[in-house]
Design a protein around this motif. Structure first.
Motif: not given
Length: 371
Positions: A22-40, A360-368
């Motif tokens: 739940s660090g910077i990467v994990g939390l930003n990854c979660a936010l990016e996933l939620k943006q793409h899949y609001p019901k996930a 934050s960008t690695i979190g986004k890339q991980l989600a992507d």
């Protein structure tokens, strides 16, 4: 531990994405996933009661590399690779500030300074001779000269009479940043379970079986964002690197303002709340500091105190109030590892001590890469 029907039903059933860390990467990854899949249904597992590695333990430098660090990187990477690394850090800091806002992260654009000891003639001359070359290399990104010379106005002792100043470097309040990020994640309905250690997992084509120290469950996808602790779960080339830190009690009329690098970035300090936060010294004993143990050593702590007394605060009495450690993830290359490990397992690790800048960008890339 025997879980209730309600605990299983509400937290551990029909999990679409499980993120470890739940660090910077994990939390930003979660936010990016939620943006793409609001019901996930997104679940984050954290081994500590707070983010365990470096996200709540770092020095709060909004930086992308001192001049000597960039020159060192050019020995391992070509110019284009170094430019890409710095661009990633620049974009990551921009994304962090835009996601949370400067006020919520305590961002201050005070600039960054690189200091050179009086004995560091070769390194200092090398930096001076290549400063213009690096400024030209970075000009497409920053549209101005990044590095300039400034006199020793803070009256540090036993260092060269000039600093190398980086006008684009800033500082943040790490605690405020993580509080704001955690709040943003929780508002989106993303679940976080603390004090849960993932012990092993297996990818079974359609789902991932995950075994923790508290329970077992299934998740459609597993994303590993544990950085310095990555080698405990996956076989990627990520070594833990402990960073030891101390902070003084408040100092009356403290004049030092900014972020400061010393000895090729192996030592670093800053002002915060009328205190000096000082960390580093890993280069004194690389092997011992290649650990996931969140503790301190006399060797490094004594060196930090000595430098405070002799170099940073030579004429100012001070007392140490706290000491702590964080765990970074490093490797022979500075480039982070963001990749798919199997059908449903992915990782975003090896941030190389630049978690604030690129988390934050690695979190986004991980989600992507899971989309």
């Amino acid at each position: 531990m025997d879980l209730s029907y309600w605990e299983i039903k509400s937290w551990l059933t029909n999990v679409d994405y499980t993120i470890v860390g739940s660090g910077i990467v994990g939390l930003n990854c979660a936010l990016e996933l939620k943006q793409h899949y609001p019901k996930a249904n997104i679940l984050i597992l954290e081994k500590g009661f707070l983010p365990q590695g470096a996200s709540t333990k770092n020095a709060g430098f909004a930086c992308f590399g001192s001049l000597s660090e960039i020159l060192s990187d050019l020995k391992q990477h070509n110019e284009q690779e170094v430019l890409e690394l710095i661009k990633q850090r620049q974009e990551g800091l921009k994304r962090l500030r835009e996601t949370l806002g400067d006020i919520k992260i305590g961002y201050k654009a005070l600039g960054g300074y690189e200091l050179f000891s009086e004995k560091d003639n070769a390194l200092f001359e090398d930096c001076l001779s290549k400063r213009e070359q690096i400024n030209q290399l970075l000009k497409p990104l920053f549209k101005a000269d990044v590095f300039s010379l400034k006199p020793n106005t803070f009256q540090f002792k036993s260092i060269k009479e000039n600093y190398i100043f980086n006008q684009f470097e800033g500082q943040i309040d790490t605690g405020k940043m993580m509080e704001a990020l955690l709040k943003k994640v929780q508002v989106k309905g993303i679940k976080i379970l603390n004090n849960v250690v993932v012990e092993e997992f297996s990818d079974n084509e359609n789902t991932v079986n995950i075994k923790t120290n508290k329970f077992e469950f299934k998740s459609a996808k597993l994303l590993i964002a544990t950085n310095g602790f990555a080698s405990q779960l996956i076989s990627e080339t990520v070594k833990p690197a402990r960073a030891q830190v101390l902070i003084t009690k408040p100092i009356k009329n403290l004049r030092i303002k900014g972020t400061f690098h010393l000895d090729e970035g192996y030592y670093y300090f800053r002002n915060i709340d009328n205190r000096i936060l000082f960390g580093g010294g890993r280069n004194l004993d690389f092997k011992t500091e290649e650990t996931t143990q969140l503790s301190q050593t006399d060797l490094i702590q004594n060196k930090l105190e000595t430098l405070l007394k002799t170099t940073i605060l030579p004429n100012t009495p001070f007392q140490i109030e706290h000491r702590w450690s964080g765990i970074m993830g490093v490797g022979s290359q500075k480039k982070p590892i963001v990749k798919q490990l199997s059908n449903n397992v992915f990782c975003g690790v090896r941030l190389g001590g630049m978690g604030v800048a690129i988390g934050s960008t690695i979190g986004k890339q991980l989600a992507d890469i899971t989309l």
